[in-house]
Structure formats: structure tokens, C-alpha cells
Design a protein around this motif. Sequence first.
Motif, PDB file in Angstrom:
ATOM      1  N   GLU A 101       0.808  -1.216   0.000  1.00  0.00           N
ATOM      2  CA  GLU A 101       0.000   0.000   0.000  1.00  0.00           C
ATOM      3  C   GLU A 101       0.840   1.264   0.000  1.00  0.00           C
ATOM      4  N   GLU A 102       2.040   1.225   0.628  1.00  0.00           N
ATOM      5  CA  GLU A 102       2.887   2.416   0.658  1.00  0.00           C
ATOM      6  C   GLU A 102       3.389   2.743  -0.747  1.00  0.00           C
ATOM      7  N   GLU A 103       3.793   1.718  -1.482  1.00  0.00           N
ATOM      8  CA  GLU A 103       4.247   1.980  -2.850  1.00  0.00           C
ATOM      9  C   GLU A 103       3.075   2.333  -3.754  1.00  0.00           C
ATOM     10  N   PHE A 104       1.912   1.754  -3.510  1.00  0.00           N
ATOM     11  CA  PHE A 104       0.729   2.149  -4.289  1.00  0.00           C
ATOM     12  C   PHE A 104       0.492   3.649  -4.149  1.00  0.00           C
ATOM     13  N   LYS A 105       0.553   4.148  -2.933  1.00  0.00           N
ATOM     14  CA  LYS A 105       0.365   5.589  -2.717  1.00  0.00           C
ATOM     15  C   LYS A 105       1.494   6.386  -3.378  1.00  0.00           C
ATOM     16  N   ALA A 106       2.732   5.859  -3.316  1.00  0.00           N
ATOM     17  CA  ALA A 106       3.862   6.549  -3.939  1.00  0.00           C
ATOM     18  C   ALA A 106       3.718   6.591  -5.452  1.00  0.00           C
ATOM     19  N   LEU A 107       3.242   5.497  -6.039  1.00  0.00           N
ATOM     20  CA  LEU A 107       3.032   5.467  -7.492  1.00  0.00           C
ATOM     21  C   LEU A 107       1.989   6.485  -7.919  1.00  0.00           C
ATOM     22  N   VAL A 108       0.902   6.567  -7.149  1.00  0.00           N
ATOM     23  CA  VAL A 108      -0.130   7.560  -7.455  1.00  0.00           C
ATOM     24  C   VAL A 108       0.443   8.965  -7.294  1.00  0.00           C
ATOM     25  N   GLY A 109       1.250   9.166  -6.249  1.00  0.00           N
ATOM     26  CA  GLY A 109       1.888  10.467  -6.056  1.00  0.00           C
ATOM     27  C   GLY A 109       2.833  10.826  -7.185  1.00  0.00           C
ATOM     28  N   GLU A 110       3.390   9.810  -7.845  1.00  0.00           N
ATOM     29  CA  GLU A 110       4.307  10.035  -8.959  1.00  0.00           C
ATOM     30  C   GLU A 110       3.561  10.255 -10.279  1.00  0.00           C
ATOM     31  N   GLY A 111       2.238  10.180 -10.226  1.00  0.00           N
ATOM     32  CA  GLY A 111       1.448  10.482 -11.419  1.00  0.00           C
ATOM     33  C   GLY A 111       0.667   9.323 -11.991  1.00  0.00           C
ATOM     34  N   MET A 112       0.825   8.107 -11.454  1.00  0.00           N
ATOM     35  CA  MET A 112       0.065   6.968 -11.981  1.00  0.00           C
ATOM     36  C   MET A 112      -1.433   7.260 -11.891  1.00  0.00           C
ATOM     37  N   ASN A 113      -2.111   7.224 -13.024  1.00  0.00           N
ATOM     38  CA  ASN A 113      -3.559   7.473 -13.026  1.00  0.00           C
ATOM     39  C   ASN A 113      -4.372   6.274 -13.516  1.00  0.00           C
ATOM     40  N   VAL A 114      -3.678   5.207 -13.927  1.00  0.00           N
ATOM     41  CA  VAL A 114      -4.334   3.943 -14.286  1.00  0.00           C
ATOM     42  C   VAL A 114      -3.561   2.820 -13.603  1.00  0.00           C
ATOM     43  N   VAL A 115      -4.254   1.966 -12.872  1.00  0.00           N
ATOM     44  CA  VAL A 115      -3.602   0.811 -12.292  1.00  0.00           C
ATOM     45  C   VAL A 115      -4.119  -0.432 -13.008  1.00  0.00           C
ATOM     46  N   PHE A 116      -3.187  -1.295 -13.410  1.00  0.00           N
ATOM     47  CA  PHE A 116      -3.506  -2.509 -14.162  1.00  0.00           C
ATOM     48  C   PHE A 116      -2.973  -3.677 -13.353  1.00  0.00           C
ATOM     49  N   LEU A 117      -3.882  -4.497 -12.781  1.00  0.00           N
ATOM     50  CA  LEU A 117      -3.488  -5.512 -11.818  1.00  0.00           C
ATOM     51  C   LEU A 117      -4.182  -6.844 -12.085  1.00  0.00           C
ATOM     52  N   HIS A 118      -3.536  -7.929 -11.647  1.00  0.00           N
ATOM     53  CA  HIS A 118      -4.239  -9.198 -11.563  1.00  0.00           C
ATOM     54  C   HIS A 118      -5.268  -9.089 -10.438  1.00  0.00           C
ATOM     55  N   ALA A 119      -6.352  -9.834 -10.564  1.00  0.00           N
ATOM     56  CA  ALA A 119      -7.459  -9.711  -9.613  1.00  0.00           C
ATOM     57  C   ALA A 119      -7.014  -9.961  -8.173  1.00  0.00           C
ATOM     58  N   SER A 120      -6.125 -10.922  -7.964  1.00  0.00           N
ATOM     59  CA  SER A 120      -5.688 -11.227  -6.602  1.00  0.00           C
ATOM     60  C   SER A 120      -4.958 -10.053  -5.968  1.00  0.00           C
ATOM     61  N   MET A 121      -4.148  -9.345  -6.776  1.00  0.00           N
ATOM     62  CA  MET A 121      -3.431  -8.171  -6.279  1.00  0.00           C
ATOM     63  C   MET A 121      -4.391  -7.027  -5.986  1.00  0.00           C
ATOM     64  N   LEU A 122      -5.357  -6.831  -6.876  1.00  0.00           N
ATOM     65  CA  LEU A 122      -6.348  -5.777  -6.646  1.00  0.00           C
ATOM     66  C   LEU A 122      -7.153  -6.067  -5.397  1.00  0.00           C
ATOM     67  N   SER A 123      -7.528  -7.322  -5.193  1.00  0.00           N
ATOM     68  CA  SER A 123      -8.296  -7.689  -4.013  1.00  0.00           C
ATOM     69  C   SER A 123      -7.533  -7.351  -2.734  1.00  0.00           C
ATOM     70  N   LYS A 124      -6.224  -7.577  -2.753  1.00  0.00           N
ATOM     71  CA  LYS A 124      -5.397  -7.255  -1.588  1.00  0.00           C
ATOM     72  C   LYS A 124      -5.428  -5.755  -1.301  1.00  0.00           C
ATOM     73  N   LEU A 125      -5.313  -4.936  -2.345  1.00  0.00           N
ATOM     74  CA  LEU A 125      -5.330  -3.489  -2.149  1.00  0.00           C
ATOM     75  C   LEU A 125      -6.706  -2.994  -1.721  1.00  0.00           C
ATOM     76  N   ILE A 126      -7.754  -3.630  -2.262  1.00  0.00           N
ATOM     77  CA  ILE A 126      -9.108  -3.244  -1.862  1.00  0.00           C
ATOM     78  C   ILE A 126      -9.322  -3.501  -0.377  1.00  0.00           C
ATOM     79  N   SER A 127      -8.851  -4.647   0.108  1.00  0.00           N
ATOM     80  CA  SER A 127      -9.030  -4.959   1.529  1.00  0.00           C
ATOM     81  C   SER A 127      -8.344  -3.923   2.406  1.00  0.00           C
ATOM     82  N   ILE A 128      -7.213  -3.397   1.928  1.00  0.00           N
ATOM     83  CA  ILE A 128      -6.529  -2.329   2.673  1.00  0.00           C
ATOM     84  C   ILE A 128      -7.297  -1.022   2.550  1.00  0.00           C
ATOM     85  N   GLY A 129      -7.789  -0.740   1.334  1.00  0.00           N
ATOM     86  CA  GLY A 129      -8.521   0.497   1.096  1.00  0.00           C
ATOM     87  C   GLY A 129      -9.801   0.620   1.892  1.00  0.00           C
ATOM     88  N   LYS A 130     -10.383  -0.517   2.277  1.00  0.00           N
ATOM     89  CA  LYS A 130     -11.605  -0.487   3.076  1.00  0.00           C
ATOM     90  C   LYS A 130     -11.365   0.109   4.461  1.00  0.00           C
TER      91      LYS A 130
END
Length: 532
Positions: free
Chosen positions: A242-271
Motif C-alpha cells: 500500500e505504501e508503494e501504491f500511494k507513492a506510485l499515485v503520487g508520482e502520477g500513476m492514473n491507471v492501475v492494471f493488476l491481476h485480480a488477486s493483487m487488486l483484491s489485496k489493495l481493496i481490503s486495505i482500502g476499506k
Amino acid sequence: MPHFLQNVLDALHKYSARPLIKVCFKGGEGQPIWRVVNYGEFRSDIERVAIYWLEHLGLFDVQPLDVVGIWITGEQYYDIVSIYGLSRAGFTPEILGRDLAMSEQAAVIFDILATTGAKTIIFDPSFKKEIDKLPLACFEMPELPDIPSSPEILPPLSDADEGEVALVFHPRNGRPKPILKTHRWLISQAKIEWPQLYQGGNKPAIVNSIDSFTNVKSAIAISYLACNGHCMIQPSQHDFDEEEFKALVGEGMNVVFLHASMLSKLISIGKANKQVYEAFKTLTQVIYTGASLNVEDEQWLIKNEMLATFVDTTEKSGSSVPCLTSLITETHVLPSMRPLKGLGCSLLPIGFLDNQSERHANRRQLFDLFVPADAANCPHPSACNRLDEHITGDVFEETEPGGSNDDWIRTGKHEAFCNARQIENNVLQEAADLVNNCIIVGHHEPGIVLLVEPAVPNPADENKLKSLILHRHAEFNDSLHVHEKIKSVLQIILVPQGTLPKTMEKGSSRREAAKAQHWEALQEVYTQFKTW
């Protein structure tokens, strides 16, 4: 047709000042930092590399169109430059990854290169000990700054036959079969597929690489991103937290392309994490692939109005063929997808091509994803499974006219993905005279269970019927991963005719309803799993 790289070169010139790659490095405290490589710099780098290898390989009679192996870690900017530089020189790069660092790896590498007729191999210095064992000309890659500029001018790229192989990849495990990518396929990815997969309008995308540069998805991404004026950002690791996810967004990432299992992990944190939630909300698009999410995660995306789309990129035969996508304007029907326009792919009733449709006439209609030989993204004939045509092997059902739901579940000890529809379809096909309807359940459970409506009401010997069903399913069952197998008749539960939820319901909801209906019987089975 033009060489696939010609469109890339034109874009590198057109968008010269735009950022193309944000390359990741480790900072002094181990934190990721990014350096921007613009389109013009990338073009200069690949042309410099192309001139260098044309000169050096030419001395060993390696000619344009010859296959040249390139064994790299896939983690460095220079790796992606080398792939495209060899292509610019007119060679056919064959990309080999770090995962081939195994026992007897020299023999494995030699077998792989012999299969494709590669004339030579260039390699990362970290593989030097293994390379010294190969009985062919091998060249160590110099550092990019050590490759001098040259006054030489590269010849124009020659046109290519549409079926001509442009790049060669390999899957990760075992002694891999080559994955051959044609010029037609790569141009299709850039001109037809990506413009439909990315649904952010005219805003340039900055999207993460989904794996190392030895992986087909990340290596070819530069070709379609460049042609559309977009940018790739490289994470420090592909299962970033999650820390690097936030850093990537801070660096300008505006589209994230993930396998479903990885996205599910980030969603559980985002909740639970407001910062991660807010990072999600800034994204132009969330693209996920590989399998549908569990119902709870889908509902979270819908409820919070995340701009999410589900993309089918089948991995059958290493083909990695994107054929379907959901629409960003219809997130409320996730994971329903539609065929991409302009490819010629279609959803055909299972058995249609083999004149077996009547066998399924009285059962719920399932569909094969059919890629005809003249489809722009039809795999190379070596990966096709019907002469020159291809059926991906995924099974779909119609959720609404023009839309389909690819129905997977996560099950077993490690919650691995399981194609539930494919198992159901095999049972319906092989035990057509025994089974009226069936549903696989087991999402987030110790294993799968098959709920069956028998073709004959109130069978006299239920255990005999279960054994017959399992026997009919045996050949297909043996081909599955352990978490997908029906190992015992205990995993088959017979239910009264007409009691399973109807097929017009959304697939995931249908499974949940069936699970609720037979909760007590299922708990008895799951208790048995602990003793197996």
C-alpha cells in the motif's frame, strides 16, 4: 504491412518531449524514486543499441530477421531498450528471463534456442557462468553508457508479412514452449485493443508495468502505450504494498492494471485505510484481469464509484489474447464484459463448431470465445488449438445481449483461482444423461463442491450415481490443479430437480444463493476436508 516497430518509431518522433517510462530506482533509504525517460530519449537509446548490435553480430554472420536470444533480468531500463534495439536492428528478439536460472540451465537455454533456430544469444553479465557452457556464439551486454554514439545511420525498417514473427517469449515454468508474437498481433494491440481497454478519454494514461520486462505483458506494453501517447511507470516490485501504491499515485500513476488477486489485496486495505481509499479515488481507471473478483470486492468498487473495468486476457497456450472488456460506464454490472470491436472474435455456443449444440439445447447456454484465423489478434498457429483458429478455453454465459460473465472462484488452502464454469460445463457434457443441472460452489472455502440436479428424480442409488458422474468427469478432472479437483463422491451433493438458482441470475450471485440453500450439507463436506 509495416514492421510493428514502425508505428512506435513514428510515435517516438511525434511525442518526443512526453514521458514514456518512469524508471524505478532504490533511493538512499531503500525508498523507490523514479527517473523520467521521454519518447525522444528512448528513440535515441534504441537506435544506438541497434547500431551496436548490427555491427557486432554482423561479424558472426547474424543477419536481419534471424532470431537472437536475449537473457536478461527484466528489471532494468536497459533490458527494455535492448529488446526494442534488437528489433530496430531488424532481428527477431527471443526474450529469456531470470527464472531460467535453474539446475542444468545451460542445457535448458540451449534447447530453447535450438527450438526457435536462434543464431546467438546476448546476456546480462550476471548469467556469465552459465552462458560459458553454451556451444554457440554468446555476447555479454555492455552497460548502456558504454555503448558509444555512432555516425552510422540505420537502414529503414523493412515491411513484414502479417504472420511473420516479431518477438518470441516464454512462459515461466519448466522447459517452456515458445510464445510467438506476430507483427499483425502487435499492431492490433496498439491500434485496436488498447484504445478500447483504456477508457480514460483524451487524458494520457500513466499505467504501471504488470510484471518484469521479460514478461510478454510488460515487454509489449511499450509498443501500444507509445503508439497512443501514454506512459509506463515501473514499480520497485510487482506485488507492491500500500505504501508503494500511494507513492506510485503520487508520482502520477492514473491507471492501475493488476491481476485480480493483487487488486483484491489493495481493496481490503482500502476499506480500512483512508489514504489508500483516496489514492483509488484519484485514478482515471482501475483495470483488472485474470479472474473476476469476489462479490464483496466488486460491490465495494461499485458502491464507491471506482472507475473499474474487467479485462479478459486468456493465458491458454501462452496466447495472452485480450478479447473482452467491461465498460467504465457500466461498472454496476461488473464483471460482465463485451467483445472488443474490430477484431472479429465472437462468442459461440459450446459445441457449435463441432456440431454438438443440440446436446446442450435443454441446458443453460454456455459459450466458447472463438478467435478466427483472420482475427487481428489470432495467436500464431503454434498456439492455436483448431488448425489456424483458436478457442481460448474459457467458458462464458450471456448476462445480457452482447455481454458475458467469466465466472471464476477462489478456493482451496491458498485460495487459488478455479474456473468453476469450465468444470460445470465438462460435467454437463460428459454426464448429459445423468445430470439435469449443476453448480460448483466453494468460493473462499477449503475446496469445491458440485451440487447436482439428477436427470432422473429420486435416484434409487445416490452413491452409484455420484460415482458414475465422477467417472465421466475423471479425464478432465485429472488435468486440473489439485484445488480444482473433485477427489471424492463426498464432494458431490444431489439436490431436488428445479431447486438450483436459475441461470439468468448473475453467476456469482447464483453461486452464493446455492451456497445459502445447502449451507448445512456443505458444512458437513467442509468438515471432511480437514481429514483429507
